[in-house]
Design a protein around this motif. Structure first.
Motif, PDB file in Angstrom:
ATOM      1  N   VAL A   1      37.756  87.009  53.562  1.00 51.39           N
ATOM      2  CA  VAL A   1      37.414  86.648  52.183  1.00 51.39           C
ATOM      3  C   VAL A   1      38.363  87.385  51.238  1.00 51.39           C
ATOM      4  O   VAL A   1      38.470  88.615  51.292  1.00 51.39           O
ATOM      5  CB  VAL A   1      35.957  87.022  51.865  1.00 51.39           C
ATOM      6  N   ILE A   2      39.057  86.634  50.413  1.00 48.69           N
ATOM      7  CA  ILE A   2      39.912  87.229  49.375  1.00 48.69           C
ATOM      8  C   ILE A   2      39.164  87.111  48.059  1.00 48.69           C
ATOM      9  O   ILE A   2      38.983  86.017  47.532  1.00 48.69           O
ATOM     10  CB  ILE A   2      41.277  86.533  49.306  1.00 48.69           C
ATOM     11  N   ASP A   3      38.681  88.252  47.553  1.00 47.37           N
ATOM     12  CA  ASP A   3      37.920  88.286  46.310  1.00 47.37           C
ATOM     13  C   ASP A   3      38.877  88.592  45.157  1.00 47.37           C
ATOM     14  O   ASP A   3      39.369  89.706  45.014  1.00 47.37           O
ATOM     15  CB  ASP A   3      36.826  89.359  46.407  1.00 47.37           C
ATOM     16  N   TRP A   4      39.118  87.594  44.333  1.00 49.60           N
ATOM     17  CA  TRP A   4      40.092  87.709  43.242  1.00 49.60           C
ATOM     18  C   TRP A   4      39.479  88.292  41.978  1.00 49.60           C
ATOM     19  O   TRP A   4      40.203  88.566  41.010  1.00 49.60           O
ATOM     20  CB  TRP A   4      40.652  86.324  42.907  1.00 49.60           C
ATOM     21  N   SER A   5      38.172  88.492  41.949  1.00 47.81           N
ATOM     22  CA  SER A   5      37.475  88.707  40.681  1.00 47.81           C
ATOM     23  C   SER A   5      37.560  90.121  40.130  1.00 47.81           C
ATOM     24  O   SER A   5      37.214  90.346  38.973  1.00 47.81           O
ATOM     25  CB  SER A   5      36.000  88.306  40.826  1.00 47.81           C
ATOM     26  N   LYS A   6      38.009  91.098  40.919  1.00 46.69           N
ATOM     27  CA  LYS A   6      38.031  92.478  40.429  1.00 46.69           C
ATOM     28  C   LYS A   6      39.309  92.800  39.661  1.00 46.69           C
ATOM     29  O   LYS A   6      39.262  93.411  38.580  1.00 46.69           O
ATOM     30  CB  LYS A   6      37.854  93.455  41.584  1.00 46.69           C
ATOM     31  N   TYR A   7      40.438  92.411  40.195  1.00 44.79           N
ATOM     32  CA  TYR A   7      41.724  92.804  39.602  1.00 44.79           C
ATOM     33  C   TYR A   7      42.546  91.642  39.061  1.00 44.79           C
ATOM     34  O   TYR A   7      43.295  91.815  38.089  1.00 44.79           O
ATOM     35  CB  TYR A   7      42.573  93.552  40.637  1.00 44.79           C
ATOM     36  N   CYS A   8      42.459  90.488  39.682  1.00 45.50           N
ATOM     37  CA  CYS A   8      43.349  89.365  39.317  1.00 45.50           C
ATOM     38  C   CYS A   8      42.709  88.548  38.205  1.00 45.50           C
ATOM     39  O   CYS A   8      42.310  87.389  38.394  1.00 45.50           O
ATOM     40  CB  CYS A   8      43.661  88.513  40.546  1.00 45.50           C
ATOM     41  N   THR A   9      42.612  89.182  37.031  1.00 45.50           N
ATOM     42  CA  THR A   9      41.845  88.611  35.931  1.00 45.50           C
ATOM     43  C   THR A   9      42.693  88.448  34.671  1.00 45.50           C
ATOM     44  O   THR A   9      42.161  88.413  33.568  1.00 45.50           O
ATOM     45  CB  THR A   9      40.651  89.537  35.618  1.00 45.50           C
ATOM     46  N   GLY A  10      43.990  88.329  34.850  1.00 45.74           N
ATOM     47  CA  GLY A  10      44.875  88.325  33.698  1.00 45.74           C
ATOM     48  C   GLY A  10      44.992  86.983  33.002  1.00 45.74           C
ATOM     49  O   GLY A  10      44.857  85.918  33.620  1.00 45.74           O
ATOM     50  N   VAL A  11      45.245  87.056  31.703  1.00 43.75           N
ATOM     51  CA  VAL A  11      45.696  85.901  30.926  1.00 43.75           C
ATOM     52  C   VAL A  11      47.196  86.099  30.739  1.00 43.75           C
ATOM     53  O   VAL A  11      47.629  86.972  29.985  1.00 43.75           O
ATOM     54  CB  VAL A  11      44.982  85.809  29.570  1.00 43.75           C
ATOM     55  N   ILE A  12      47.973  85.323  31.457  1.00 43.85           N
ATOM     56  CA  ILE A  12      49.423  85.537  31.486  1.00 43.85           C
ATOM     57  C   ILE A  12      50.060  85.146  30.161  1.00 43.85           C
ATOM     58  O   ILE A  12      50.924  85.849  29.638  1.00 43.85           O
ATOM     59  CB  ILE A  12      50.070  84.728  32.638  1.00 43.85           C
ATOM     60  N   SER A  13      49.628  84.034  29.606  1.00 42.01           N
ATOM     61  CA  SER A  13      50.202  83.587  28.329  1.00 42.01           C
ATOM     62  C   SER A  13      49.240  82.620  27.670  1.00 42.01           C
ATOM     63  O   SER A  13      48.413  81.981  28.332  1.00 42.01           O
ATOM     64  CB  SER A  13      51.555  82.889  28.558  1.00 42.01           C
ATOM     65  N   VAL A  14      49.353  82.545  26.338  1.00 39.36           N
ATOM     66  CA  VAL A  14      48.588  81.581  25.544  1.00 39.36           C
ATOM     67  C   VAL A  14      49.555  80.890  24.600  1.00 39.36           C
ATOM     68  O   VAL A  14      50.355  81.547  23.922  1.00 39.36           O
ATOM     69  CB  VAL A  14      47.471  82.266  24.731  1.00 39.36           C
ATOM     70  N   ASP A  15      49.507  79.580  24.570  1.00 37.07           N
ATOM     71  CA  ASP A  15      50.332  78.800  23.657  1.00 37.07           C
ATOM     72  C   ASP A  15      49.398  78.047  22.710  1.00 37.07           C
ATOM     73  O   ASP A  15      48.932  76.939  23.020  1.00 37.07           O
ATOM     74  CB  ASP A  15      51.205  77.814  24.434  1.00 37.07           C
ATOM     75  N   PRO A  16      49.082  78.636  21.549  1.00 35.90           N
ATOM     76  CA  PRO A  16      48.117  77.987  20.655  1.00 35.90           C
ATOM     77  C   PRO A  16      48.576  76.627  20.149  1.00 35.90           C
ATOM     78  O   PRO A  16      47.743  75.759  19.887  1.00 35.90           O
ATOM     79  CB  PRO A  16      47.994  78.992  19.493  1.00 35.90           C
ATOM     80  N   GLU A  17      49.900  76.446  20.021  1.00 40.77           N
ATOM     81  CA  GLU A  17      50.393  75.171  19.507  1.00 40.77           C
ATOM     82  C   GLU A  17      50.146  74.043  20.505  1.00 40.77           C
ATOM     83  O   GLU A  17      49.682  72.963  20.138  1.00 40.77           O
ATOM     84  CB  GLU A  17      51.889  75.284  19.184  1.00 40.77           C
ATOM     85  N   ARG A  18      50.489  74.314  21.767  1.00 41.74           N
ATOM     86  CA  ARG A  18      50.276  73.300  22.806  1.00 41.74           C
ATOM     87  C   ARG A  18      48.846  73.306  23.330  1.00 41.74           C
ATOM     88  O   ARG A  18      48.457  72.458  24.112  1.00 41.74           O
ATOM     89  CB  ARG A  18      51.240  73.539  23.972  1.00 41.74           C
ATOM     90  N   ARG A  19      48.079  74.315  22.908  1.00 39.34           N
ATOM     91  CA  ARG A  19      46.697  74.490  23.368  1.00 39.34           C
ATOM     92  C   ARG A  19      46.643  74.588  24.892  1.00 39.34           C
ATOM     93  O   ARG A  19      45.925  73.846  25.571  1.00 39.34           O
ATOM     94  CB  ARG A  19      45.805  73.354  22.882  1.00 39.34           C
TER      95      ARG A  19
END
Length: 1021
Positions: A87-105
């Protein structure tokens, strides 16, 4: 297939993966199941610190031919999050928001980020991810992509598949790529390039071409088709979108390491229209008619059976109170750019269907708080229906079927007939009716062969029924093991063959979450219970009256919903929020206790009550009781922990903290001999550190200060005549250890206020205790003896019906809850529970009509004690503060983190402070200097004082007593409160010096003192 070399696999993962690699029994036991009926023991668990580490873990597993299961929040209801795999549990560390582009939503995210956390991150841009399942507080985006999640908001925004642009994927054999819409020229370029990616695209192209007609014919055109692979996304008219084809594949094809998703604006205004109906089928019949006249953002339903369950369970009563007349309801929500717009939409619908806002079967609201009350009843469906009061266990299995909305009413009638045929009674029917999706939980008999056979027959019949309506086996939760075997009934042999070919393109060795969707395990295999399940039935100290007097049933209250993994709001679960570990969530602990009971040949916990794995998981449980109220099924982990600890340490030495903190009431009474000396010793340099080490207390935690004069000493010195227990004005003020020995000003203040209100106060003068500290340390036989003695002392008041007023919430909660479970059937315990009231309850509900509390126009930051939140609730306190004219901000910041003995025990300080820093301490630091800080719990006050806030919290009784004296000072009003002062520096050093001198004198005396032989010789002379 030959099982992988587990020891070699573990060693390789530890050596090569930047993450936490766990193959121990406790970790594996915490992941044996999800929210489904199924159970499979993992090979091990990997918690990668980065997505690159997660990819590396897949590579290592491939080298050992070990199956892989990616997991997010673990809330799956169809068994897709449990497997005999790594089981690979991604929920502890792999929680990043890499980028947000508000124009393209759009934004790019890692798979472990929780939906609510993502939306909090997006809030400054007034954007959000559209789909919002009821598990939004703890479901991970990776899991939403794996399951093709929906939620109520799918009415406006569609399923997850409709909101995914691109996926970065990793195949089991190491191919990594970004995938999305792929026009013919790009496909040709990829295929011409050769290699594994070319092989994948050629395979997809072949499947889309060969099965083109079957796909167009065989996929129902309904809003909520979630079953099966999304082969329709590979059709030319759908842009040959590989990303969308992989959404909903439940981790059986690839590992998703990043995702680019579409965002939608947060609607500035909303309104909610609730329509009452005589019957849920009639409500369903009206859905197409409503949709002809409006385009709502949600169209939800709940039935009278759910409302009945809520009333019987005493849950969500405030939500029910705002519903209009009817025995079933449709909740129609509108979103728009102005209040006038959303209000007009609602009134236009009412006009179109011939109803008016004033009708008894109509409720309208454009007040967000009231809307949330209404919607909360619907969102609570799974928890409310999981443990109905009639004792019949309900299960998933047919909990999210979907049909065309225009045929929904007739489908529900036929489904009800099927329930009757199988003697399943009247399961609640509710769900996303605007899209034809129906939720329910059914009392399948999963403990014996006959019941399991009926379960299989029902699923087969129900599958045929929904297909006959042109519907889908799953409209939200996916296929997994619950419906994988039934896919042929929905899609036919050719399309199921195409599913197998798609699996072979991405995962030819069947190593990605095997046994789900393709070559699925049987619907009645690998059951969490099943006819061969034979758990232990231990004798317990607690009676568990709400669980048929069964520890097993108490453990099985947890059905895996996972609300205990939420990041904010409420109390549950503080230890999970501090560590982000599944084992430290209420659900993880319940899983380990289930495994401890045995019953399966492969149960991972084999040493019962003596289990170190279970002990370690429970060790960081704060026993805050937050889960008792916040868990939808009412798991009470504090009680389960106390029961376990009692058996775990039976007949052997306990941790020293259990003697130091567990017997605190005794030490507090003994401190009366010389409280100043005791305080000096507890705070003396060197001595204090040594004493903490010996007592099992964390060195970073200062000892509380004993009062010079206890409340009982003050009370006896008053010399007042004890009132008659039969006098209706008499109340017993409970002299808890904390208000008596540490903060007696609270009890003195309560006496003053109660007497001002016209009550005659009595106080037991014989030693009494609620037994709290013995309960929280699992010393239950002692706790029962203490409670029985207390009942003997209180008997005259219990017989007279005299109210008992509690000041310390944790002690009050013992009388209202724990005592009933420790002494089931004891009439005096039942009388005490009925007669015990909080200070605020007494003044709000039972004060003479002419009494008014003093006015105190002041702002206040208020921390509710967790036990009060769970057992007594805070309504009376809110009302009393309103009458006092306090502008109270009651924090929704979770537990304070001290939690009685927990925060004092060695090894707990870091977690204790981490919990406090998540909400309570920052809120207190941010309080205005002229505001009050209120906390009725001794633990809360201590944590606030020791947490670097620069503030001291008061009890509500102290605030009222101070207000009787007049206005409070403008700055730091708590300085008027009487608190015992810590010993002076001189006293502390003098105590240390005296101890050193005494020790040296003892050593000199030892050298001069003759030995046994010398004394004998001297005697002879």
């Amino acid at each position: 297939m030959t099982p992988p070399d587990r020891s070699g696999l573990e060693a390789a993962l530890r050596a090569e993966v930047d993450g936490e690699v766990r193959f121990d029994a406790g970790s594996r036991g915490a992941y044996v199941t999800d929210g489904s009926n199924y159970r499979q023991v993992p090979l091990g668990v990997v918690v990668p610190r980065t997505v690159e580490a997660g990819a590396r873990a897949v590579s290592v597993c491939a080298r050992f031919d070990a199956p892989v299961l990616s997991r997010g929040g673990g809330t799956s209801l169809a068994g897709q999050s449990t497997n005999t795999a790594v089981v690979i549990d991604w929920s502890k560390y792999c929680t990043g928001v890499i980028s947000v582009d508000p124009e393209r939503r759009t934004c790019v995210v890692e798979p472990g980020i929780v939906l609510d956390e993502l939306n909090r991150h997006l809030a400054p841009h007034r954007l959000q991810f559209g789909p919002k399942p009821s598990t939004h507080s703890h479901c991970a985006l990776g899991g939403m992509i794996g399951n093709n999640s929906c939620g109520a908001s799918a009415q406006a925004y569609g399923k997850t598949v409709d909101n995914v642009r691109r996926l970065e994927i990793l195949t089991y054999d190491g191919q990594r790529a970004w995938v999305g819409p792929t026009p013919p020229d790009e496909r040709a370029r990829i295929i011409a390039g050769g290699g594994r990616l070319a092989e994948i695209y050629a395979g997809l192209d072949r499947i889309a071409t060969e099965y083109l007609a079957d796909i167009r014919r065989g996929y129902p055109r309904i809003p909520r088709r979630v079953s099966g692979y999304n082969l329709d996304s590979l059709l030319p008219e759908n842009g040959f979108d590989v990303a969308k084809a992989l959404v909903g594949s439940e981790g059986t094809l690839v590992t998703v390491v990043r995702a680019e998703i579409d965002l939608v604006p947060v609607p500035p205004y909303q309104s909610l229209l609730v329509l009452g109906y005589d019957d849920i089928c009639a409500a369903a019949d009206d859905v197409p008619h409503l949709l002809e006249h409006c385009s709502p953002s949600q169209l939800e339903a709940l039935d009278g059976r759910m409302a009945q369950l809520m009333r019987e369970e005493g849950a969500y009563l405030d939500s029910l109170a705002v519903l209009p007349e009817g025995d079933s309801w449709l909740l129609v929500q509108y979103s728009g750019d102005s209040q006038e717009d959303v209000d007009a939409q609602a009134h236009a619908l009412l006009h179109a269907i011939g109803r008016a806002e004033k009708d008894a079967n109509v409720a309208f609201s454009d007040d967000p708080a009231r809307e949330q009350k209404m919607l909360r009843a619907r969102e609570a469906g799974l928890g409310v229906t999981a443990r109905p009061p009639d004792g019949r266990e309900t299960w998933e299995g047919w909990e999210d079927s979907a049909v065309p909305p225009e045929r929904l009413g007739d489908y529900l009638r036929d489904l009800r007939q099927l329930f009757q045929e199988f003697d399943y009674g009247h399961p609640s029917l509710y769900g996303h009716f605007g899209q034809g999706c129906v939720h329910t939980r059914i009392p399948f008999g999963l403990r014996d062969a006959e019941g399991v056979a009926g379960f299989r027959r029902f699923l087969e019949r129900a599958a045929d029924l929904v297909v006959s309506y042109g519907g889908s086996l799953s409209g939200e939760h996916g296929d997994g093991q619950s419906r994988g075997e039934l896919l042929t009934r929905m899609f036919g042999e050719r399309l199921v063959t195409a599913f197998g070919e798609l699996k072979a393109v991405f995962d030819p060795g069947d190593r990605m979450n095997p046994g789900k969707i393709v070559r699925p395990n049987p619907v009645d295999g690998q059951l969490r219970l099943g006819p061969t399940w034979r758990p232990a039935t231990p004798t317990t100290h607690f009676g568990f009256p709400g669980d048929d007097h069964s520890f097993n049933r108490a453990v099985m209250r947890c059905v895996g919903i996972g609300n205990c993994r939420g990041h904010s709001g409420g109390v549950m679960c503080p230890s999970y929020r501090a560590t982000m570990e599944e084992e430290h969530s209420t659900r993880g602990r319940a899983r380990l206790l289930f495994e401890m009971l045995g019953g399966h040949a492969d149960s991972v916990i084999e040493d019962g009550w003596r289990s170190t794995a279970v002990h370690d998981a429970l060790d960081l449980c704060l026993a805050c009781k937050g889960c008792k109220s916040d868990c939808p099924t009412g798991v009470d982990m504090a009680t389960l922990k106390a029961e376990f600890m009692s058996h775990h340490y039976a007949g052997r030495l306990r941790p020293m903290a259990h003697y130091a903190m567990g017997w605190l009431p005794l030490w507090a009474r003994l401190s009366r001999i010389a409280p100043s000396l005791v305080n000096s010793v507890l705070h003396a340099p060197g001595l204090a550190r040594l004493g903490k080490r010996l007592a099992g207390i964390d060195g970073a935690r200062p000892a509380p200060v004993f009062a010079g004069e206890s409340f009982l000493q003050w009370w006896r010195a008053r010399g007042r005549e004890e009132p008659d227990p039969a006098d209706p004005r008499t109340v017993v003020l409970w002299p808890d250890t904390f208000s008596t020995s540490f903060h007696p000003s609270i009890a003195r203040s309560a006496v003053r206020v109660l007497e001002d209100a016209g009550f005659r106060v009595a106080v037991p003068t014989r030693p009494v205790c609620c037994g709290l500290t013995w309960i929280s340390t699992g010393q239950l036989p002692t706790a029962k003896r203490v409670l029985r003695h207390t009942l003997d002392v209180l008997r005259p008041y219990l017989e007279a019906g005299t109210p008992v007023i509690g000041l310390e919430p944790s002690c009050t909660a013992v009388f209202r809850s724990d005592a009933l479970e420790l002494l089931p059937g004891d009439q005096d315990a039942e009388r005490l529970a009925a007669q015990t009231r909080t200070f605020a309850e007494q003044l709000v509900h039972h004060a003479p009509d002419g009494w008014r509390p003093p006015r105190l126009a002041r702002r206040a930051t208020v921390q509710t004690h967790c036990h009060q939140h769970a057992v007594m609730k805070f309504d009376a306190d809110r009302e009393l503060m309103r009458r006092v004219h306090l502008d109270a901000e009651v924090l929704d910041a979770g537990c304070c983190g001290l939690a009685g003995n927990f925060g004092f025990e060695r090894g707990h300080h870091e977690v204790s402070m981490a919990v406090a820093e998540q909400g309570v301490l920052p809120a207190v630091r941010g309080a205005a200097p002229d505001s009050l800080v209120l906390a009725d719990g001794f633990s809360c006050r201590t944590q606030i004082e020791q947490g670097g806030t620069g503030r001291r919290a008061l009890h509500l009784a102290e605030v009222l007593a101070l207000a009787l004296d007049g206005a409070l000072p403008g700055d730091h009003p708590e300085r008027l409160a009487d608190r015992p002062a810590a010993p002076s520096r001189t006293a502390r050093w003098a105590t240390t010096a005296a101890a050193v001198v005494a020790q040296r004198a003892d050593r000199r005396g030892g050298r001069r003192r003759p030995g046994c032989r010398g004394r004998a010789a001297a005697a002879q002379r």
